[in-house]
Design a protein around this motif. Structure first.
Motif, PDB file in Angstrom:
ATOM      1  N   ALA A  46      45.948  73.845  38.093  1.00 51.61           N
ATOM      2  CA  ALA A  46      44.866  73.809  39.084  1.00 51.61           C
ATOM      3  C   ALA A  46      43.505  74.040  38.453  1.00 51.61           C
ATOM      4  CB  ALA A  46      45.116  74.839  40.185  1.00 51.61           C
ATOM      5  N   CYS A  47      43.465  74.614  37.249  1.00 50.85           N
ATOM      6  CA  CYS A  47      42.182  74.862  36.580  1.00 50.85           C
ATOM      7  C   CYS A  47      41.431  73.570  36.281  1.00 50.85           C
ATOM      8  CB  CYS A  47      42.404  75.664  35.297  1.00 50.85           C
ATOM      9  SG  CYS A  47      43.081  77.329  35.556  1.00 50.85           S
ATOM     10  N   ALA A  48      42.125  72.433  36.368  1.00 50.21           N
ATOM     11  CA  ALA A  48      41.482  71.129  36.185  1.00 50.21           C
ATOM     12  C   ALA A  48      41.239  70.443  37.526  1.00 50.21           C
ATOM     13  CB  ALA A  48      42.341  70.239  35.293  1.00 50.21           C
ATOM     14  N   GLY A  49      41.319  71.203  38.616  1.00 53.38           N
ATOM     15  CA  GLY A  49      41.163  70.644  39.945  1.00 53.38           C
ATOM     16  C   GLY A  49      39.740  70.240  40.281  1.00 53.38           C
ATOM     17  N   LYS A  50      39.578  69.663  41.470  1.00 49.10           N
ATOM     18  CA  LYS A  50      38.284  69.134  41.905  1.00 49.10           C
ATOM     19  C   LYS A  50      37.479  70.131  42.735  1.00 49.10           C
ATOM     20  CE  LYS A  50      38.935  64.977  40.220  1.00 49.10           C
ATOM     21  NZ  LYS A  50      38.107  64.449  39.080  1.00 49.10           N
ATOM     22  N   ASN A  51      38.094  71.260  43.091  1.00 47.88           N
ATOM     23  CA  ASN A  51      37.420  72.229  43.961  1.00 47.88           C
ATOM     24  C   ASN A  51      37.432  73.606  43.313  1.00 47.88           C
ATOM     25  OD1 ASN A  51      36.906  70.448  46.296  1.00 47.88           O
ATOM     26  ND2 ASN A  51      39.141  70.383  46.408  1.00 47.88           N
ATOM     27  N   GLN A  52      36.911  73.665  42.109  1.00 42.26           N
ATOM     28  CA  GLN A  52      36.957  74.885  41.321  1.00 42.26           C
ATOM     29  C   GLN A  52      35.675  75.719  41.471  1.00 42.26           C
ATOM     30  OE1 GLN A  52      39.699  75.997  38.894  1.00 42.26           O
ATOM     31  NE2 GLN A  52      40.500  74.924  40.689  1.00 42.26           N
ATOM     32  N   THR A  53      35.811  76.991  41.149  1.00 40.29           N
ATOM     33  CA  THR A  53      34.718  77.957  41.157  1.00 40.29           C
ATOM     34  C   THR A  53      34.634  78.569  39.760  1.00 40.29           C
ATOM     35  OG1 THR A  53      35.242  78.457  43.482  1.00 40.29           O
ATOM     36  CG2 THR A  53      33.822  80.025  42.324  1.00 40.29           C
ATOM     37  N   PRO A  54      33.425  78.872  39.282  1.00 37.64           N
ATOM     38  CA  PRO A  54      32.145  78.992  39.983  1.00 37.64           C
ATOM     39  C   PRO A  54      31.373  77.680  40.039  1.00 37.64           C
ATOM     40  CG  PRO A  54      31.889  79.729  37.736  1.00 37.64           C
ATOM     41  CD  PRO A  54      33.342  79.394  37.894  1.00 37.64           C
ATOM     42  N   VAL A  55      30.316  77.693  40.884  1.00 39.99           N
ATOM     43  CA  VAL A  55      29.451  76.525  41.022  1.00 39.99           C
ATOM     44  C   VAL A  55      28.000  76.990  41.062  1.00 39.99           C
ATOM     45  CG1 VAL A  55      31.212  75.239  42.299  1.00 39.99           C
ATOM     46  CG2 VAL A  55      29.505  76.567  43.561  1.00 39.99           C
ATOM     47  N   ASP A  56      27.107  76.020  40.901  1.00 38.38           N
ATOM     48  CA  ASP A  56      25.692  76.262  41.154  1.00 38.38           C
ATOM     49  C   ASP A  56      25.452  75.919  42.612  1.00 38.38           C
ATOM     50  OD1 ASP A  56      22.972  76.614  41.112  1.00 38.38           O
ATOM     51  OD2 ASP A  56      22.544  74.876  39.836  1.00 38.38           O
ATOM     52  N   LEU A  57      25.109  76.926  43.423  1.00 34.82           N
ATOM     53  CA  LEU A  57      24.912  76.713  44.849  1.00 34.82           C
ATOM     54  C   LEU A  57      23.565  76.032  45.067  1.00 34.82           C
ATOM     55  CD1 LEU A  57      26.926  79.233  44.592  1.00 34.82           C
ATOM     56  CD2 LEU A  57      26.311  79.666  46.957  1.00 34.82           C
ATOM     57  N   THR A  58      23.630  74.787  45.505  1.00 32.77           N
ATOM     58  CA  THR A  58      22.429  73.997  45.728  1.00 32.77           C
ATOM     59  C   THR A  58      22.766  72.891  46.721  1.00 32.77           C
ATOM     60  OG1 THR A  58      20.660  72.752  44.642  1.00 32.77           O
ATOM     61  CG2 THR A  58      22.888  72.412  43.807  1.00 32.77           C
ATOM     62  N   GLY A  59      21.765  72.125  47.145  1.00 30.07           N
ATOM     63  CA  GLY A  59      22.016  71.043  48.091  1.00 30.07           C
ATOM     64  C   GLY A  59      22.595  71.545  49.392  1.00 30.07           C
ATOM     65  N   PHE A  60      21.997  72.583  49.943  1.00 31.13           N
ATOM     66  CA  PHE A  60      22.564  73.273  51.092  1.00 31.13           C
ATOM     67  C   PHE A  60      22.563  72.410  52.352  1.00 31.13           C
ATOM     68  CE2 PHE A  60      20.422  76.434  48.363  1.00 31.13           C
ATOM     69  CZ  PHE A  60      21.553  77.095  47.914  1.00 31.13           C
ATOM     70  N   VAL A  61      23.593  72.641  53.176  1.00 36.97           N
ATOM     71  CA  VAL A  61      23.710  71.995  54.482  1.00 36.97           C
ATOM     72  C   VAL A  61      23.567  73.072  55.539  1.00 36.97           C
ATOM     73  CG1 VAL A  61      25.241  70.753  56.049  1.00 36.97           C
ATOM     74  CG2 VAL A  61      25.192  70.150  53.610  1.00 36.97           C
ATOM     75  N   GLU A  62      22.644  72.875  56.475  1.00 32.63           N
ATOM     76  CA  GLU A  62      22.428  73.854  57.532  1.00 32.63           C
ATOM     77  C   GLU A  62      23.631  73.891  58.466  1.00 32.63           C
ATOM     78  OE1 GLU A  62      19.934  75.956  57.743  1.00 32.63           O
ATOM     79  OE2 GLU A  62      18.936  75.139  55.969  1.00 32.63           O
ATOM     80  N   ALA A  63      24.073  75.102  58.805  1.00 33.37           N
ATOM     81  CA  ALA A  63      25.239  75.261  59.673  1.00 33.37           C
ATOM     82  C   ALA A  63      25.086  76.544  60.480  1.00 33.37           C
ATOM     83  CB  ALA A  63      26.521  75.305  58.846  1.00 33.37           C
ATOM     84  N   GLU A  64      25.822  76.614  61.584  1.00 34.48           N
ATOM     85  CA  GLU A  64      25.819  77.821  62.417  1.00 34.48           C
ATOM     86  C   GLU A  64      26.896  78.777  61.900  1.00 34.48           C
ATOM     87  OE1 GLU A  64      23.781  78.715  64.813  1.00 34.48           O
ATOM     88  OE2 GLU A  64      22.592  76.868  64.650  1.00 34.48           O
TER      89      GLU A  64
END
Length: 243
Positions: A46-64
């Motif tokens: 799974a370490c080669a997966g597509k949804n891994q952490t950490p990330v650079d948090l950017t390109g935010f989407v507004e949400a409630e």
């Protein structure tokens, strides 16, 4: 039922003790470093997966996003140096309510420097509060620390962090809520554990307001581990970061 319990056990072992497959060492550099984790054993694929952490948090989407619902009591009872991190063990009885489910607080630990970045900015210290629900689903609250004044809550946890392989009690038992800022606004994304087996499906909640720790406190943690313990940034791919 037995299979579900077994799966929960694996997840909790990974979350609570950063356990790895026996006989498969991993590290933060060299032939067992992050770029090789996925190839060390099939259990780490799974370490080669597509949804891994950490990330650079950017390109935010507004949400409630709903306010974080924390029910923490004093439970930080001991601190242990696992070699890869310094971890505080938390006694049962505290939880985070998220998406209608309760996630028990299992432990929190530290990375020097930060693993996640916020808008391209790295911090000298990041804390991870690891929670799990009854099915073994994980949720992590991430805290960023900038260098500044002495942090009295960290000082309550230890006078000096334990050395590798050592455990020391926390007296009196501490409350993790005291470590958090008053403002609990956060970013949210879907990711993974940041160490092998890099299990995906982890709910990440990164607090926007950084905390403060002294240079001496940050150095003491780094010296206790003996090296930087941050996994390199992973591609965000098609994920979105909510705020």
């Amino acid at each position: 039922m037995k299979r579900a319990a077994f799966g929960l056990g694996i997840l909790l072992a990974s979350a609570n003790a950063w356990a790895v497959t026996p006989g498969v060492p991993w590290d933060y550099s060299g032939k067992s470093g992050p770029e090789h984790w996925a190839k060390l054993t099939p259990e780490f694929s799974a370490c080669a997966g597509k949804n891994q952490t950490p990330v650079d948090l950017t390109g935010f989407v507004e949400a409630e996003l709903k306010p974080l619902a924390l029910s923490y009591t004093a439970g930080a009872s001991k601190v242990v140096n696992l070699g890869h991190t310094v971890q505080v063990v938390y006694e049962p009885g505290s939880h985070l309510t998220l998406d209608g489910k309760d996630y028990a607080l299992l432990q929190f630990h530290f990375h020097m420097p930060s693993e996640n970045h916020i808008k391209g900015q790295s911090y000298p210290l990041e804390g991870h509060l690891v929670h799990a629900d009854e099915q073994g689903n994980l949720a992590v609250i991430a805290l960023m620390f900038k260098a500044g004044d002495h942090n009295p809550v960290l000082a309550q946890l230890w006078e000096k962090p334990p050395k590798t392989g050592q455990t020391q009690p926390i007296s009196p038992v501490a409350n993790a809520r005291d470590l958090l800022p008053e403002n609990l606004d956060y970013y949210r994304f879907s990711g993974s554990l940041t160490t092998p087996p890099c299990t995906e499906g982890v709910r990440w909640l990164v607090l926007k307001e950084p905390l403060v720790a002294s240079d001496e406190q940050i150095k003491a943690l780094t010296d206790a581990v003996g090296h930087a313990n941050n996994r390199p940034l992973q591609p965000l791919n098609s994920r979105v970061v909510l705020q």
